[in-house]
Design a protein around this motif. Structure first.
Motif, PDB file in Angstrom:
ATOM      1  N   PHE A 231       0.912  -1.206  -0.205  1.00 23.34           N
ATOM      2  CA  PHE A 231      -0.148   0.030   0.079  1.00 23.34           C
ATOM      3  C   PHE A 231       0.788   1.280   0.086  1.00 23.34           C
ATOM      4  N   PHE A 232       1.705   1.299   0.982  1.00 16.77           N
ATOM      5  CA  PHE A 232       2.836   2.433   0.894  1.00 16.77           C
ATOM      6  C   PHE A 232       3.797   2.393  -0.200  1.00 16.77           C
ATOM      7  N   TYR A 233       4.225   1.380  -0.663  1.00  7.80           N
ATOM      8  CA  TYR A 233       5.338   1.169  -1.610  1.00  7.80           C
ATOM      9  C   TYR A 233       4.888   1.710  -2.961  1.00  7.80           C
ATOM     10  N   VAL A 234       3.737   1.137  -3.250  1.00  9.02           N
ATOM     11  CA  VAL A 234       2.998   1.470  -4.614  1.00  9.02           C
ATOM     12  C   VAL A 234       2.583   2.937  -4.658  1.00  9.02           C
ATOM     13  N   GLY A 235       1.942   3.305  -3.567  1.00 13.11           N
ATOM     14  CA  GLY A 235       1.482   4.729  -3.304  1.00 13.11           C
ATOM     15  C   GLY A 235       2.535   5.772  -3.671  1.00 13.11           C
ATOM     16  N   ALA A 236       3.632   5.469  -2.769  1.00  9.07           N
ATOM     17  CA  ALA A 236       4.695   6.339  -3.010  1.00  9.07           C
ATOM     18  C   ALA A 236       5.202   6.425  -4.401  1.00  9.07           C
ATOM     19  N   GLU A 237       5.494   5.103  -5.000  1.00  9.05           N
ATOM     20  CA  GLU A 237       5.974   5.175  -6.458  1.00  9.05           C
ATOM     21  C   GLU A 237       5.136   5.895  -7.267  1.00  9.05           C
ATOM     22  N   VAL A 238       3.733   5.749  -7.280  1.00 10.77           N
ATOM     23  CA  VAL A 238       2.760   6.506  -8.212  1.00 10.77           C
ATOM     24  C   VAL A 238       2.695   8.221  -7.902  1.00 10.77           C
ATOM     25  N   THR A 239       2.868   8.336  -6.651  1.00 11.71           N
ATOM     26  CA  THR A 239       2.714   9.707  -5.990  1.00 11.71           C
ATOM     27  C   THR A 239       3.906  10.294  -6.571  1.00 11.71           C
ATOM     28  N   TYR A 240       5.231   9.831  -6.443  1.00  6.26           N
ATOM     29  CA  TYR A 240       6.330  10.649  -7.158  1.00  6.26           C
ATOM     30  C   TYR A 240       6.238  10.748  -8.383  1.00  6.26           C
TER      31      TYR A 240
END
Length: 428
Positions: A231-240
């Motif tokens: 959840f946090f890994y993919v969220g950070a990847e897409v956010t950046y």
């Protein structure tokens, strides 16, 4: 390519249905919910159907949906069609992970990295196919001097044109871009159907049956922890990847061309390191690759926050961040398979975790960035996610290894107890 083609052709699709971009933004919501539904559906079906057959059917469904998208003449029908191939792609994503684990088990780390490298490669090729290989999207009046050659439903009165659900798009480049990708998927589906009819999927079934006995004591807890991790890994990847262009232009003061290059360097290093990870996975354990990725992500995010106004630091840290994020998702799946068996429902569960992160975190950041425009909210979010995943993985490792250690110790004791009577009997 299926998912990535939507972005570079979004303006053309909006023009094709006589809508502006803002009024057609629901298309991404429809695709996301379709992907969620497909992940759940795939997790259920892959536990009760032949894996190769289901992958072939999913690819065939995606082919049909892709080929029909440029013919849609209403926004509602376009959203429905995009949702349909979102469902099929969600099934494919879950099924591809499950099939690799079924065939190679905990020895499938290089194959898992290769699968996810193909996602990055498709995302790189799709814009090139849409905008470069097939030309620009300009349509001249000289190409439409003979309207009588088109179907009457498209060239009749405005009322008739507005009521038409399907029609040939005015921009044929849009049509050929989707047909080209759909044709490629159709060829792959034919190969999968051939494999199914030749009964070559028996090896996968035998591999699954041999691994069902391996189940961690805290199996469900591990799945929940990996859900949060993704959840946090993919969220950070897409956010950046989604906000770095805006951040570079508004907060750092870069030109748009420089910001576009910064975005490209992030995804370029991301794709390149996913390709290199195929070879690294042959000599490094998945847990080691996750630790290295966490260290690189945390270090690059710290530098981004400390030197958020420096263009040079932004270039270097973005490169390191993209490279560090590349191997985490496939390594996480391979790492979990070492300690507990992953079936279709389990794979769907943590894939959904990543999908929720992709939907929720960028949306929340968009709201916060609007309320606090002077703060680098994007960088704070990525740093927080990097800290959370770096702290969460040792917890996951502890939960996964303690039960296995006790089970192995008990197994060794039982073997010793069985060996003692036999040796004493031989001595007598």
């Amino acid at each position: 390519m299926t998912i990535a083609i939507l972005g570079p052709t979004f303006q053309d699709l909006a023009t094709n249905v006589n809508q502006n971009i803002s009024s057609l933004s629901e298309i991404f919501v429809g695709r996301a919910f379709g992907y969620l539904g497909g992940s759940v559906l795939g997790g259920i079906l892959f536990d009760c159907m032949n894996h190769v057959l289901l992958l072939g059917l999913s690819l065939w469904t995606t082919t049909v949906g892709l080929c029909l998208v440029p013919f849609c003449k209403t926004a509602a029908l376009l959203i429905v069609m995009v949702s349909v191939f979102g469902v099929s792609f969600g099934t494919l994503d879950t099924g591809g992970n499950v099939l690799i684990l079924a065939l190679w088990g905990d020895r499938g780390a290089p194959h898992m990295q290769a699968l996810h490298f193909s996602f990055a490669l498709g995302a790189f090729l799709a814009p090139l196919l849409a905008k470069v290989a097939l030309g620009t999207t300009t349509v001249s009046a000289e190409n439409h001097t003979e309207p009588a050659s088109l179907p009457s439903a498209l060239n009749g009165s405005p009322e008739a044109a507005s009521d038409a659900l399907f029609g040939v798009p005015a921009n044929l480049n849009l049509l050929w871009a989707y047909v080209a990708i759909g044709s490629y998927l159709f060829v792959v589906s034919v190969f999968l159907f051939a494999l199914f009819f030749k009964k070559s999927a028996r090896h996968g079934k035998s591999a699954v049956s041999g691994q069902r006995s391996r189940r961690a004591k805290y199996h469900k807890a591990l799945l929940c922890l990996l859900f949060l991790f993704f959840f946090f890994y993919v969220g950070a990847e897409v956010t950046y990847g989604s906000y770095i262009f805006l951040f570079a232009t508004t907060h750092v003061g870069m030109e748009e061309s420089e910001a576009a290059g910064l975005n490209s360097i992030f995804w370029g290093t991301f794709a390149a390191c996913r390709g290199l990870a195929i070879f690294f996975a042959a000599c490094l354990q998945p847990g080691t690759m996750i630790v290295l990725s966490n260290i690189g992500s945390l270090a690059s995010c710290v530098f981004l926050v400390l030197f958020d106004k420096s263009p040079l630091c932004l270039w270097i840290a973005s490169s390191v961040y993209g490279a560090s994020m590349a191997t985490t998702f496939p390594s996480g799946i391979s790492w979990l398979e070492q300690y507990t068996h992953i079936n279709g429902k389990s794979a769907a569960f943590f894939v959904i975790g990543g999908t929720f992160g992709e939907m929720v975190i960028p949306a929340v950041i968009g709201i916060l960035q609007g309320q606090y425009p002077d703060l680098p909210v994007v960088l704070y979010t990525c740093l927080g996610s990097a800290v959370f995943t770096a702290l969460l993985f040792p917890v996951m490792y502890k939960v996964a290894t303690l039960p296995l250690g006790r089970q192995r110790e008990a197994h060794r004791k039982s073997e010793c107890q069985e060996a003692l009577p036999s040796s004493s009997g031989r001595g007598g």
